[in-house]
Design a protein around this motif. Structure first.
Motif, mmCIF file in Angstrom:
data_model
loop_
_atom_site.group_PDB
_atom_site.id
_atom_site.type_symbol
_atom_site.label_atom_id
_atom_site.label_comp_id
_atom_site.label_asym_id
_atom_site.label_seq_id
_atom_site.Cartn_x
_atom_site.Cartn_y
_atom_site.Cartn_z
ATOM 1 N N TRP A 1 86.484 81.409 23.051
ATOM 2 C CA TRP A 1 85.082 81.067 23.268
ATOM 3 C C TRP A 1 84.348 82.115 24.118
ATOM 4 C CZ3 TRP A 1 82.839 76.606 21.222
ATOM 5 C CH2 TRP A 1 83.730 75.733 20.602
ATOM 6 N N ASP A 2 84.993 83.230 24.379
ATOM 7 C CA ASP A 2 84.354 84.312 25.163
ATOM 8 C C ASP A 2 83.866 83.831 26.526
ATOM 9 O OD1 ASP A 2 84.784 86.358 23.361
ATOM 10 O OD2 ASP A 2 82.995 85.896 22.202
ATOM 11 N N THR B 1 72.411 81.604 26.562
ATOM 12 C CA THR B 1 73.754 81.032 26.440
ATOM 13 C C THR B 1 74.511 81.125 27.757
ATOM 14 O OG1 THR B 1 73.722 81.875 24.187
ATOM 15 C CG2 THR B 1 75.823 81.064 24.980
ATOM 16 N N ARG C 1 75.675 77.972 30.021
ATOM 17 C CA ARG C 1 77.093 77.802 30.362
ATOM 18 C C ARG C 1 77.282 77.608 31.866
ATOM 19 N NH1 ARG C 1 81.155 81.558 26.867
ATOM 20 N NH2 ARG C 1 80.859 80.529 24.881
ATOM 21 N N SER D 1 79.155 81.841 21.037
ATOM 22 C CA SER D 1 79.538 82.917 21.943
ATOM 23 C C SER D 1 78.305 83.641 22.488
ATOM 24 C CB SER D 1 80.425 83.913 21.204
ATOM 25 O OG SER D 1 80.567 85.067 21.997
ATOM 26 N N GLY E 1 81.249 85.858 14.461
ATOM 27 C CA GLY E 1 81.794 86.420 15.702
ATOM 28 C C GLY E 1 82.350 87.822 15.539
#
Lengths: 206, 434, 245
Positions: free
Chosen positions: B172-173, B189, B193, B249, B316
């Motif tokens: 999930w980077d 993002t 997060r 991601s 991705g």
């Protein structure tokens, strides 16, 4: 309780053991590919070592040699049972050569946990393996399938240096527990007397 | 109250050790990251990612403090609710580990600032990424500490987080091993997060103690006090996690730069402007290429990866199709200019040597090996001598030929080397295909 | 003023307190009773740790278990028999934590801590680590924990257990200063009761066997009852009576 914790790790092993994780490394490629079993094996030592923690503290340190023997006996028994359990699970999941690698890893990790337990107390024994694990992964990986000589969890099974490192760690950890306060004082006194005697020896005749 | 916890927490003993450990991870490795902003913050984020297991263990250890100290009973009738009493210890753990991460980032920042390259806007993303991992580790450790008895909690939290973080990093980077200039982090993002991770810490704090013996000691009414905050943070955490999953991601391919950094005349090499630190090294390579004898034909231009076309990320993975009509590309992975000299050597050999167009694409084993030797020489010559800084899977005679070529680049005068190489190219082109 | 009306309390199927009625004014109320009489359960109920099965408890006219716990608990100081501490904290930090967790506002917290430490005579030890204190001093720090912020109900469960005679005398003098609050002190040492209690409540088999002053308890004494002091004899007479019944 210790065996139960190892049992839980054994239950996880078939699912996580084969997963390859990409982790940062100091080697040329900057990445290490680490299989899950290498990490879980470090945890197999937590059960038996942490089980030795007891809330009696001072009361225990005042007990005699018998209690200490029992404690070490329980530790040895627990450690053997947990290692065997993890080894057999690895044997079933990954097969012979890999299971031997796992076993070598457990030997090294056990020594690290014992050493940490001696320095920080039984309850904080986890600090040893948990601090060494990132070191092993980060600096132990030199490139794809290339590891530092001391990387005892990943080097080929016939690599003598890795076996010596793992066994050395175990010996160091176990040895640290043999050095209690009284033995340490006795050793220091012995060395001091010897030094004094040597310094008092009259010079030999020309 | 926070100050008391900061002063007395056992994490204060871990702090210098963890800081030293983090700094060692930053410096006792390749230092290519100095001078490139995204690489700088990505490299400084990486120790946080690797040592977050300690943060998880410390959080689990700290939540078990009332049991270790025997203060559970006397704290039950205190006016401040349990979840508020949990805030100072969890904030302390967070503070120490965030501080470690920020110190490491600040030191790395200072080193890159000395050369002040362009692209500073690419720096903060990876800092936030590192902080997110620490927040997640603390939340995880706190929950494990509540769920398990004190003896095993820290060990289980640390080990389990190690595995979880590696999974999150790989799949999930949530952590990266490097921050190449052709990538950027999506601000939305990354921020979502971080907010999600903070919400998870709040949720971990608001949750009741799972231990039966603790529940038994508390009246239902006392226990109900966590209900309202728990519901609020659960909703917040669920929403943020859902948004995080939808956003995917944060690592995205950057848009083609408006201005590029190009060097050379006969051979033009264009790079990302953020790679300013490699300019002189690339100029050296270009100058060496321009000095080559006439038998070596120079392709007009090389572009660094992502410079000359719009990168698209499909599932991705950066899409490399449809590059027709564009110049060959090169990378400078982990600061290695050998990658550029290798690419330039291969492309020069492609246009200078008359390779066989039909199967079995060979002019005989020995002739082919000599061509390999020449290419290895060219690569080493362009790189300025020395040995390649990468490993290959060549073996046997091919590896020996490559080694001979590299050796030649390190011995003899340039004129001698050019004479030898020119002879080799002429010889190859004169040979006929099998 | 603490008013307890028809209090029922227990664990699972066991009833520990049954229909207890009590009124306690300002001053020190010693709670006497044999082991298992329900003293600790009673204190935990007063401390709002356990909700009553039935009945009402009012502190200064406010019902304990029906109002905001945070508001009520600000007025309660509780020291259990087995209490702990973070050994790394200093005495003042330990007390400051209690003040914070009892909701003492920040502007007056420092003064409240100083006042509590002054009362227990630990001002000169405020910067000493808790782990370095002797047993008696740890007890004093515990009392500081219970009294910081001047709660109107102070609950002390067997606070003199493990103290030497000198420390017990010190303890009594500290407690004697706290006359503005309702202090409920559970003990089974009659000398403590004799020395500092204004009122005595004898609990036995889940109910109040006696309520009055120490001299009134001493008057209950029977010539044949065992004991070294009149109070002890009064106490044993009461217990013997209840056993006969």
């Amino acid at each position: 309780m210790g065996v139960a914790l190892t049992g839980a790790l054994c239950a996880v092993l078939p699912f996580v053991g084969s997963i390859m994780f990409s982790v940062p490394a100091a080697g040329d490629s900057g990445v290490a590919s680490v299989p899950g079993w290498r990490i879980i094996a470090a945890g197999a030592t937590f059960g038996p070592v942490l089980f030795c923690h007891s809330p009696f503290g001072e009361m225990e340190s005042a007990t005699g040699r018998n209690w200490r023997r029992v404690q070490l006996g329980v530790l040895a028994l627990n450690a053997t049972a947990c290692s065997l359990l993890f080894f057999l699970t690895s044997l079933m999941v990954f097969g012979g050569p890999m299971a031997l690698l796992v076993l070598r890893g457990i030997i090294g990790w056990m020594g690290t946990a014992l050493l940490a337990a001696r320095l920080l107390g039984w309850r904080a024994a986890w600090v040893g393996p948990l601090a060494l694990l990132p070191i092993m992964i980060f600096w132990g990986t030199e490139g794809p399938q290339q590891y530092a000589w001391w990387e005892f969890t990943a080097r080929p099974i016939d690599d003598p240096a890795a076996w010596v490192t793992a066994a050395g760690l175990l010996a160091l950890g176990a040895g640290a527990h043999l050095v209690d306060r009284w033995r340490w004082r006795a050793a220091v006194t012995f060395l001091r007397r010897r030094t004094i005697r040597l310094s008092r020896r009259p010079p030999s005749a020309p | 109250m926070l100050l008391i916890h900061v002063k007395r927490s056992p994490v204060r003993w871990i702090f210098p050790v963890a800081l030293a450990f983090n700094l060692a991870m930053l410096f006792f490795r390749n230092r290519y990251w100095i001078g490139v902003w995204p690489e700088t913050s990505a490299a400084a984020q990486m120790p946080a990612y690797l040592t977050s297991g300690l943060a998880a263990a410390a959080a689990a250890w700290s939540v078990g403090a009332p049991h270790r100290h025997g203060t559970v009973e006397q704290k039950l009738p205190l006016a401040v609710p349990r979840w508020r009493r949990e805030v100072p210890p969890v904030a302390t753990v967070l503070l120490y580990f965030v501080l470690i991460s920020l110190i490491v980032q600040a030191i790395a920042f200072g080193l890159t600032l000395r050369t002040n390259p362009p692209g500073i806007e690419l720096w903060p993303g990876y800092v936030v990424m590192g902080l997110t991992v620490i927040c997640l580790a603390v939340a995880f450790g706190h929950v494990v500490g509540k769920a398990l008895s004190g003896r095993f909690a820290a060990a289980v939290a640390g080990l389990a987080w190690f595995i979880v973080s590696m999974y999150l990093g790989s799949q999930w980077d949530f952590g990266v091993v490097s921050g190449p200039v052709y990538n950027e982090l999506d601000t939305l993002t990354v921020m979502v997060r971080l907010l999600g991770a903070v919400a998870l810490i709040s949720l971990a704090v608001a949750l009741p103690n799972f231990l039966a013996r603790e529940r038994a000691a508390v009246s239902r009414r006392t226990e109900r006090r966590w209900l309202r905050p728990a519901v609020v943070v659960t909703v917040a955490a669920v929403v943020l996690c859902a948004v995080t999953a939808v956003l995917g991601s944060p690592v995205k391919g950057r848009e083609k730069p408006a201005e590029v950094l190009c060097v050379g005349v006969r051979l033009k090499v264009c790079m990302w402007p953020e790679h300013q630190k490699y300019q002189s090294a690339v100029e050296d390579i270009v100058q060496r290429a321009e000095r080559l004898p006439a038998v070596f034909v120079l392709p007009g231009r090389f572009d660094e990866y992502g410079v000359s076309y719009q990168m698209r990320v499909v599932d991705g993975v950066i899409d490399l199709t449809d590059r027709s009509g564009l110049p060959p590309y090169f990378y400078i992975p982990d600061g290695s200019t050998w990658a550029l000299s290798g690419t330039v050597a291969t492309e020069i050999m492609k246009v200078s040597l008359r390779y066989c167009a039909k199967a079995p694409f060979s002019k005989g084993e020995q002739v082919d090996l000599r061509a390999n030797e020449t290419e290895a020489w060219l690569e080493a010559f362009l790189a300025g001598g020395g040995r390649p800084d990468y490993h290959t899977n060549r073996s046997g005679e091919a590896a020996a030929a490559a080694r001979r070529g590299e050796e030649r680049a390190n011995h003899g005068s340039e004129a001698e080397q050019f004479a030898w190489a020119g002879e080799r190219v002429t010889e190859y082109n004169a040979a006929s295909c099998l | 003023m603490l008013t307890i009306t028809n209090l029922h309390q227990g664990y699972g199927r066991n009833t520990v307190i049954e229909g207890l009625n009590l009124t306690m004014g300002r001053g020190l109320h010693a709670l006497l009773g044999p082991n298992g009489a329900g003293k600790s359960t009673f204190l935990r109920t007063l401390a709002t740790i356990l909700p009553p099965r039935l009945g009402q408890i009012q502190l200064d006219g406010i019902e304990l278990h029906r109002n905001s716990l945070e508001q009520i608990r600000r007025r309660i100081g509780y020291l259990p028999q087995q209490f702990g501490f973070d050994p790394a904290m200093t005495v003042s930090e330990f007390t400051c934590y209690a003040a914070w967790a009892r909701g003492v506002p920040r502007p007056v917290r420092g003064a409240a801590v100083e006042e509590a430490l002054d009362k227990v005579g630990l001002c000169d030890r405020r910067d000493e680590k808790m782990r370095k204190l002797s047993g008696g001093m740890v007890r004093r720090a515990g009392i500081a924990w219970a009294i910081v912020g001047n709660p109107s109900l102070i609950l002390l469960d067997e606070p003199t257990v493990g103290l030497d005679p000198m420390q017990r005398i010190n303890f009594r003098s500290i407690i004697s200063q706290q006359r503005d609050a309702v202090i409920v002190l559970s003990t089974h040492l009659t000398d403590d009761v004799d020395a500092m209690a204004d009122h005595v409540v004898v609990l036995d088999e889940g109910g109040v066997r006696f309520q009055g002053t120490p001299p009134e308890l001493a008057e209950q004494a029977d010539a044949s009852s065992p004991g070294n002091t009149p109070l002890e004899r009064g106490y044993t007479t009461l217990l013997a009576d209840s056993q006969e019944r």
